[in-house]
Design an enzyme around this catalytic site. Structure first.
Site, PDB file in Angstrom:
ATOM      1  N   CYS A   1      27.974 -53.557 -22.261  1.00 16.98           N
ATOM      2  CA  CYS A   1      27.118 -53.710 -21.169  1.00 16.98           C
ATOM      3  C   CYS A   1      26.800 -55.415 -21.207  1.00 16.98           C
ATOM      4  O   CYS A   1      26.728 -55.695 -22.141  1.00 16.98           O
ATOM      5  CB  CYS A   1      25.579 -52.977 -21.409  1.00 16.98           C
ATOM      6  SG  CYS A   1      25.884 -51.395 -21.540  1.00 16.98           S
TER       7      CYS A   1
ATOM      8  N   GLU B   1      20.466 -54.373 -37.411  1.00 22.09           N
ATOM      9  CA  GLU B   1      18.980 -54.940 -37.227  1.00 22.09           C
ATOM     10  C   GLU B   1      17.813 -53.933 -37.205  1.00 22.09           C
ATOM     11  O   GLU B   1      18.357 -52.927 -36.292  1.00 22.09           O
ATOM     12  CB  GLU B   1      18.818 -55.903 -36.146  1.00 22.09           C
ATOM     13  CG  GLU B   1      19.705 -57.126 -35.899  1.00 22.09           C
ATOM     14  CD  GLU B   1      19.809 -57.708 -34.676  1.00 22.09           C
ATOM     15  OE1 GLU B   1      20.254 -58.695 -34.469  1.00 22.09           O
ATOM     16  OE2 GLU B   1      19.226 -57.158 -33.517  1.00 22.09           O
TER      17      GLU B   1
ATOM     18  N   SER C   1      18.754 -45.281 -20.160  1.00 22.16           N
ATOM     19  CA  SER C   1      18.997 -46.611 -19.586  1.00 22.16           C
ATOM     20  C   SER C   1      19.813 -46.783 -18.254  1.00 22.16           C
ATOM     21  O   SER C   1      20.991 -46.624 -18.337  1.00 22.16           O
ATOM     22  CB  SER C   1      19.608 -47.465 -20.783  1.00 22.16           C
ATOM     23  OG  SER C   1      18.923 -47.683 -21.831  1.00 22.16           O
TER      24      SER C   1
ATOM     25  N   CYS D   1      11.755 -50.081 -34.249  1.00 21.44           N
ATOM     26  CA  CYS D   1      13.168 -50.139 -33.448  1.00 21.44           C
ATOM     27  C   CYS D   1      14.175 -50.294 -34.292  1.00 21.44           C
ATOM     28  O   CYS D   1      14.426 -50.833 -35.114  1.00 21.44           O
ATOM     29  CB  CYS D   1      12.958 -51.222 -32.588  1.00 21.44           C
ATOM     30  SG  CYS D   1      14.538 -51.405 -31.293  1.00 21.44           S
TER      31      CYS D   1
ATOM     32  N   CYS E   1      28.405 -51.789 -31.338  1.00 21.60           N
ATOM     33  CA  CYS E   1      28.344 -50.854 -30.163  1.00 21.60           C
ATOM     34  C   CYS E   1      29.744 -50.803 -29.483  1.00 21.60           C
ATOM     35  O   CYS E   1      30.206 -51.751 -28.940  1.00 21.60           O
ATOM     36  CB  CYS E   1      27.202 -51.143 -29.222  1.00 21.60           C
ATOM     37  SG  CYS E   1      27.063 -49.749 -27.984  1.00 21.60           S
TER      38      CYS E   1
ATOM     39  N   SER F   1      17.229 -43.580 -26.992  1.00 24.19           N
ATOM     40  CA  SER F   1      17.373 -44.378 -25.881  1.00 24.19           C
ATOM     41  C   SER F   1      18.932 -44.145 -25.707  1.00 24.19           C
ATOM     42  O   SER F   1      19.632 -44.491 -26.622  1.00 24.19           O
ATOM     43  CB  SER F   1      16.868 -45.746 -25.792  1.00 24.19           C
ATOM     44  OG  SER F   1      17.340 -46.560 -24.818  1.00 24.19           O
TER      45      SER F   1
ATOM     46  N   CYS G   1      17.898 -57.002 -28.812  1.00 19.68           N
ATOM     47  CA  CYS G   1      19.012 -56.144 -29.788  1.00 19.68           C
ATOM     48  C   CYS G   1      20.255 -56.993 -29.838  1.00 19.68           C
ATOM     49  O   CYS G   1      20.808 -57.574 -28.968  1.00 19.68           O
ATOM     50  CB  CYS G   1      19.062 -54.633 -29.573  1.00 19.68           C
ATOM     51  SG  CYS G   1      19.907 -54.351 -28.038  1.00 19.68           S
TER      52      CYS G   1
ATOM     53  N   CYS H   1      23.859 -57.176 -22.764  1.00 17.37           N
ATOM     54  CA  CYS H   1      23.267 -56.657 -24.008  1.00 17.37           C
ATOM     55  C   CYS H   1      23.965 -57.717 -25.001  1.00 17.37           C
ATOM     56  O   CYS H   1      25.429 -57.598 -25.294  1.00 17.37           O
ATOM     57  CB  CYS H   1      23.764 -55.205 -24.104  1.00 17.37           C
ATOM     58  SG  CYS H   1      23.119 -54.940 -25.861  1.00 17.37           S
TER      59      CYS H   1
ATOM     60  N   ASN I   1      15.653 -60.272 -21.422  1.00 16.38           N
ATOM     61  CA  ASN I   1      15.342 -61.223 -22.463  1.00 16.38           C
ATOM     62  C   ASN I   1      16.945 -61.895 -22.683  1.00 16.38           C
ATOM     63  O   ASN I   1      17.782 -61.291 -23.466  1.00 16.38           O
ATOM     64  CB  ASN I   1      15.095 -60.290 -23.490  1.00 16.38           C
ATOM     65  CG  ASN I   1      14.373 -61.075 -24.808  1.00 16.38           C
ATOM     66  OD1 ASN I   1      14.149 -62.350 -24.699  1.00 16.38           O
ATOM     67  ND2 ASN I   1      14.366 -60.411 -25.876  1.00 16.38           N
TER      68      ASN I   1
ATOM     69  N   GLY J   1      23.742 -50.157 -31.149  1.00 12.36           N
ATOM     70  CA  GLY J   1      24.507 -48.880 -31.117  1.00 12.36           C
ATOM     71  C   GLY J   1      24.019 -47.995 -29.963  1.00 12.36           C
ATOM     72  O   GLY J   1      22.873 -47.959 -29.338  1.00 12.36           O
ATOM     73  N   GLU J   2      24.825 -47.023 -29.759  1.00 15.58           N
ATOM     74  CA  GLU J   2      24.692 -45.802 -28.598  1.00 15.58           C
ATOM     75  C   GLU J   2      24.274 -44.465 -29.414  1.00 15.58           C
ATOM     76  O   GLU J   2      25.173 -44.059 -29.953  1.00 15.58           O
ATOM     77  CB  GLU J   2      25.753 -45.755 -27.857  1.00 15.58           C
ATOM     78  CG  GLU J   2      25.877 -44.425 -27.150  1.00 15.58           C
ATOM     79  CD  GLU J   2      24.394 -44.193 -26.455  1.00 15.58           C
ATOM     80  OE1 GLU J   2      23.749 -45.224 -25.556  1.00 15.58           O
ATOM     81  OE2 GLU J   2      23.983 -43.158 -26.558  1.00 15.58           O
TER      82      GLU J   2
HETATM   83  N1  SAH Z   1      22.603 -47.776 -26.221  1.00 24.57           N
HETATM   84  C1  SAH Z   1      21.391 -47.391 -26.154  1.00 24.57           C
HETATM   85  C2  SAH Z   1      20.125 -47.857 -27.113  1.00 24.57           C
HETATM   86  C3  SAH Z   1      20.276 -49.536 -27.269  1.00 24.57           C
HETATM   87  S1  SAH Z   1      19.705 -50.670 -25.996  1.00 24.57           S
HETATM   88  C4  SAH Z   1      20.874 -47.802 -24.639  1.00 24.57           C
HETATM   89  O1  SAH Z   1      21.659 -48.347 -23.681  1.00 24.57           O
HETATM   90  O2  SAH Z   1      19.866 -47.083 -24.248  1.00 24.57           O
HETATM   91  C5  SAH Z   1      18.198 -50.020 -25.703  1.00 24.57           C
HETATM   92  C6  SAH Z   1      17.436 -50.770 -24.457  1.00 24.57           C
HETATM   93  O3  SAH Z   1      17.501 -52.321 -24.249  1.00 24.57           O
HETATM   94  C7  SAH Z   1      18.363 -50.494 -23.260  1.00 24.57           C
HETATM   95  O4  SAH Z   1      17.541 -49.756 -22.144  1.00 24.57           O
HETATM   96  C8  SAH Z   1      18.961 -51.563 -22.586  1.00 24.57           C
HETATM   97  O5  SAH Z   1      19.465 -51.436 -21.421  1.00 24.57           O
HETATM   98  C9  SAH Z   1      18.080 -52.656 -23.078  1.00 24.57           C
HETATM   99  N2  SAH Z   1      18.377 -53.995 -23.282  1.00 24.57           N
HETATM  100  C10 SAH Z   1      19.670 -54.467 -24.002  1.00 24.57           C
HETATM  101  N3  SAH Z   1      19.752 -55.667 -24.095  1.00 24.57           N
HETATM  102  C11 SAH Z   1      18.660 -56.313 -23.364  1.00 24.57           C
HETATM  103  C12 SAH Z   1      18.038 -57.676 -23.149  1.00 24.57           C
HETATM  104  N4  SAH Z   1      18.922 -58.634 -23.172  1.00 24.57           N
HETATM  105  N5  SAH Z   1      16.963 -57.665 -22.617  1.00 24.57           N
HETATM  106  C13 SAH Z   1      16.154 -56.663 -22.476  1.00 24.57           C
HETATM  107  N6  SAH Z   1      16.613 -55.242 -22.458  1.00 24.57           N
HETATM  108  C14 SAH Z   1      17.845 -55.513 -22.970  1.00 24.57           C
END
Ligand code: SAH
Length: 369
Positions: free
Chosen positions: A124, A100, A224, A113, A120, A201, A344, A127, A301, A169-170
């Site tokens: 988390c 995406e 994050s 983005c 990933c 990020s 995401c 996520c 979200n 992804g990370e």
């Molecule tokens: N793996 C990386 C990049 C992808 S996530 C990272 O963790 O930073 C990008 C951002 O989106 C991160 O700050 C994560 O905490 C946030 N994120 C993930 N799921 C989310 C959700 N459902 N609502 C809001 N932010 C979210």
């Protein structure tokens, strides 16, 4: 963006560094300046059809069409938000894997983005991407393809874009491709984007944060954090918490000193009942007080069937007002595309129809807080 599929043996030109692109063209016996023309088509004019590259000799356009491709993406689906015009693309890669990318328009800027991996490997709990299965890293070319495709879609608004690696992804688990992609993003013959326009990020990996700081590329960093202490972070981000918050902030300070002295953004997803109490705000404030950081609060979200709720404006206000006196610059990220599954991983998961079981609510409820 194109929808044709080419054989895997075709050279994916956006996978080449600009030096390699020069060597590629030179190996065809073409003059040196030809690669500059080709790079201009690929990264400035965002043209993927060789037939349209009007300043290349027709015979060379035909030769290229037989052995190379500019982009390896096809659009599998697109959603457009009726609320704010945010557009979310699901791209299909050559091997059928899907990722995406999101195109967002704010008043004066356009942000894209992008994803760095298919799925990933981190888990988390809040996520969407973590609910699917991790498949593989993206190549540098696949990362650049997403950016170029969205920049082209943005039309006149795509002249100046910001790129954030906040899709699937990370990125630091795909460091080699990430750095190769950023090198092309930085290059004047590539996308010509400076460090202010590129944000990586990450959820963890202090050593890799240092490696990125020491690499010969320019970008900004967002970490994050999402929790005010290690115990809470382990609940929310189990795999990302192999390293302590202290170790991560140390690496973030290293990035500030060894990068371009730009402050690192600490991202903090606001999840009611999880990390938004007054005590949490105080702990977060103490962590960031007088530090070279910025705080970016992201209202959670929720995905479909998610165990957590979206925070209310009142909850957000209370958290922010408690932080403001102590924390450095605090911003609240306003959700984009809330009507189009723009968190995401959401579109990807819908397309896969294969979710891991949703984790139980009870486990994550913080009773009594
Ligand atoms: N793996 C990386 C990049 C992808 S996530 C990272 O963790 O930073 C990008 C951002 O989106 C991160 O700050 C994560 O905490 C946030 N994120 C993930 N799921 C989310 C959700 N459902 N609502 C809001 N932010 C979210």
């Amino acid at each position: 963006m194109h929808t044709t599929t080419g054989p895997m043996s075709m050279t994916h030109l956006r996978n080449l560094s600009l030096d390699e692109l020069r060597d590629f063209v030179r190996a065809h016996g073409e003059p040196e300046f030809r690669y500059r023309q080709l790079a201009t088509w690929m990264y400035a004019r965002l043209e993927h059809r060789f037939a349209e590259m009007s300043d290349l000799p027709i015979s060379y356009r035909e030769q290229l069409a037989g052995c190379a491709e500019v982009s390896s993406l096809a659009v599998a689906s697109e959603q457009r938000s009726a609320v704010d015009g945010t557009r979310k693309f699901l791209f299909e890669l050559r091997d059928g894997a899907r990722v995406e990318s999101v195109l967002m328009r704010y008043d004066r800027r356009t942000t894209v983005c992008v994803s760095s991996q298919v799925g990933c490997p981190l888990d988390c709990v809040f996520c969407e991407t973590a609910k699917g299965t991790f498949r593989r890293n993206l190549s540098a070319g696949e990362i650049l393809d997403q950016i170029c495709a969205l920049k082209a879609e943005a039309g006149e608004h795509g002249q100046k874009i910001n790129v954030v690696f906040m899709g699937m992804g990370e990125p630091l688990l795909n460091l080699e491709s990430l750095i190769a992609a950023i090198r092309v993003m930085n290059d004047p013959l590539g996308l010509n984007l400076g460090d202010r326009r590129i944000t990586v990020s990450t959820a963890s990996f202090p050593e890799r944060i240092r490696e990125l700081a020491d690499a010969d590329v320019a970008c900004s960093l967002a970490l994050s954090l999402n929790a005010p202490n290690d115990a809470r972070r382990r609940e929310l981000m189990p795999k990302a918490s192999r390293f302590s918050i202290a170790e991560l902030l140390d690496a973030a300070r290293y990035f500030v000193r060894h990068g371009r002295n730009r402050r690192v953004t600490l991202e903090y997803v606001l999840i009611p009942e999880m990390n938004m109490s007054d005590a949490d705000a105080d702990e977060l404030g103490a962590l960031s007080h007088r530090q070279p950081f910025k705080l970016n609060l992201i209202p959670y979200n929720p995905g479909r069937k998610d165990p957590f709720a979206r925070p209310t404006e009142a909850q957000i206000d209370r958290f922010v007002s408690r932080l403001l006196p102590v924390a450095p610059a605090v911003t609240v990220r306003r959700s984009r595309g809330v009507d189009i599954d723009a968190a995401c991983g959401q579109l990807w998961n819908l397309s896969l129809g294969e979710k891991k079981p949703v984790k139980g609510v009870a486990r994550f409820n913080r009773g009594g807080e």
